[in-house]
Design a protein around this motif. Structure first.
Motif, PDB file in Angstrom:
ATOM      1  N   THR A   1       0.842  -1.198   0.000  1.00  0.00           N
ATOM      2  CA  THR A   1       0.000   0.000   0.000  1.00  0.00           C
ATOM      3  C   THR A   1       0.876   1.247   0.000  1.00  0.00           C
ATOM      4  O   THR A   1       1.922   1.290   0.651  1.00  0.00           O
ATOM      5  CB  THR A   1      -0.911   0.036   1.238  1.00  0.00           C
TER       6      THR A   1
ATOM      7  N   ARG B   1      -8.181   3.470   0.948  1.00  0.00           N
ATOM      8  CA  ARG B   1      -8.677   3.013   2.255  1.00  0.00           C
ATOM      9  C   ARG B   1      -9.830   3.896   2.695  1.00  0.00           C
ATOM     10  O   ARG B   1      -9.726   5.128   2.698  1.00  0.00           O
ATOM     11  CB  ARG B   1      -7.548   3.061   3.298  1.00  0.00           C
TER      12      ARG B   1
ATOM     13  N   TYR C   1      -9.972  -1.440   1.633  1.00  0.00           N
ATOM     14  CA  TYR C   1      -9.640  -0.820   0.359  1.00  0.00           C
ATOM     15  C   TYR C   1     -10.685  -1.170  -0.698  1.00  0.00           C
ATOM     16  O   TYR C   1     -11.057  -2.336  -0.855  1.00  0.00           O
ATOM     17  CB  TYR C   1      -8.255  -1.294  -0.104  1.00  0.00           C
TER      18      TYR C   1
END
Length: 408
Positions: free
Chosen positions: A285, A324, A369
């Motif tokens: 991420t 997110r 996500y």
């Protein structure tokens, strides 16, 4: 005390179904668990000890469920032993330049004794860890990072520091063998102020007071920060002061202070919308995908000289393919690993990384996500839980407002 050869240091000498926190309990190593200096104290006070990031830590105490401990923190004050976290001092005239070469923060722009949340990133823009860096002076930084990433963080910093020194720069990385306590909740000032030699009102959020006395223990550092969303502090202290300070806080006549463990710490941080490394953020991420772009200082965006800057800044400009977000739902709790679908239940949008019932709100909260099309709060989704589709919707975070001590 247990010897940590890799770290060159030693550390220390239910009736009600609580929200499962097993997602935070992980110990993949076969090495013996390490104990903090308060291990015997925890056991004597009814702490249920579990493995976490190579340490034996209390998940809760016999006199409170996780929900009760959570609510006590929001209403009164709780004391968390977080001595498992890694503390380091970065010193030398090039210490700021060094840490900025590893993180996205504008450390140069901080005032003395001011801290910031920042991220170690790699060349692909992935997050290696999240950490707090406090600029004590221009030549002295205090860093607190996650226990689960301690080994790799230390290797990373030491290797990069060696390369820096080979180029003629002045920087040293020193692991600090201190205890660390988090005192969190609205009654924190009432509990802590009687034991301080300075006024807590002069310590706003993300600032630090170094070399102070705490309940007669010298050489402490008090930082206004925490992981619960409440007004709180973290106290770094010599190991011999850990238990005396803990006992003094628990005996407070001005506040209801109780011990709290990993369970409440996890549900509190989830309500506050805060990330847990390894669950909500990792090397796959980026800061932009994780909605942590605010950690990238304006100057750092302009200089574009942090690891992975090209990829991260491109995402800032063009938007990432996923992001997110927070969710709320009713019914069975949606937890980490749960698949997220669109409102029709036919198109998979992403997955959850953390989730639990919210003790304060009476609904389930989670984060995860999803694709670009479902970022906006209010977007309807479905969770696949035990082969059934459960309704949910995207929500703003934090779920419970932060109550940090901000001086305007």
């Amino acid at each position: 005390m247990q010897c940590l050869s890799k770290w060159k240091c030693v550390w220390g000498k239910t009736k009600q179904l609580a929200p499962p926190v097993y997602q935070i309990i992980r110990n993949n190593s076969k090495a013996p668990l390490k104990n903090t200096e308060l291990y015997d104290f925890h056991v004597a006070h009814g702490g249920k000890m579990v493995p976490f990031a190579g340490w034996s830590m209390p998940v809760l105490y016999k006199d409170q469920t996780i929900v009760e401990s959570h609510l006590h923190t929001r209403k009164h004050c709780s004391l968390f032993d977080v001595s498992h976290m890694m503390q380091t001092h970065i010193t030398g005239k090039d210490s700021i330049k060094f840490m900025e070469s590893l993180t996205v923060a504008d450390i140069e722009g901080l005032k003395e004794n001011q801290g910031t949340l920042t991220l170690f990133t790699d060349e692909k823009g992935g997050i290696l860890d999240d950490l707090i860096v406090t600029k004590v002076t221009d030549t002295f930084l205090f860093v607190v990072s996650n226990a689960g990433c301690a080994d790799k963080d230390l290797v990373h910093m030491e290797a990069e520091a060696e390369q820096f020194r080979c180029k003629g720069f002045d920087v040293q990385v020193e692991l600090i063998c201190n205890g660390l306590l988090a005192v969190q909740g609205p009654e924190m000032p009432n509990a802590l102020q009687p034991g301080l030699d300075f006024d807590l009102k002069t310590l706003p959020f993300m600032t630090s007071f170094k070399d102070c006395n705490v309940f007669g223990v010298p050489g402490c550092q008090v930082s206004c920060c925490g992981y619960t969303g409440e007004n709180g502090v973290e106290i770094s202290m010599p190991l011999e002061g850990l238990q005396p300070i803990t006992e003094a806080l628990l005996k407070s006549s001005g506040a209801k202070v109780r011990l709290a463990g990993l369970g409440a710490r996890d549900t509190l941080r989830l309500e506050a919308g805060l990330c847990l490394y390894g669950n909500d953020i990792d090397e796959t991420t980026t800061p932009v995908q994780a909605t942590l772009a605010w950690t990238i200082g304006k100057r750092r965006r302009q200089t574009a000289d942090f690891p992975g800057a090209e990829i991260v800044l491109k995402e800032l400009k063009n938007k990432p393919h996923r992001r997110r977000v927070g969710f709320i739902s009713q019914g069975p709790p949606a937890r980490g690993g749960t698949k997220v679908f669109d409102e029709s239940g036919t198109i998979e949008l992403g997955h959850l990384t953390s989730g639990c019932p919210s003790p304060c709100l009476g609904v389930n909260v989670s984060m995860g996500y999803v694709q670009l099309s479902h970022w906006k709060p209010g977007s309807k989704v479905k969770f696949q839980i035990r082969n059934k589709m459960v309704d949910g919707q995207v929500s703003k975070m934090p779920f419970v407002p932060h109550k940090y001590y901000i001086v305007k």
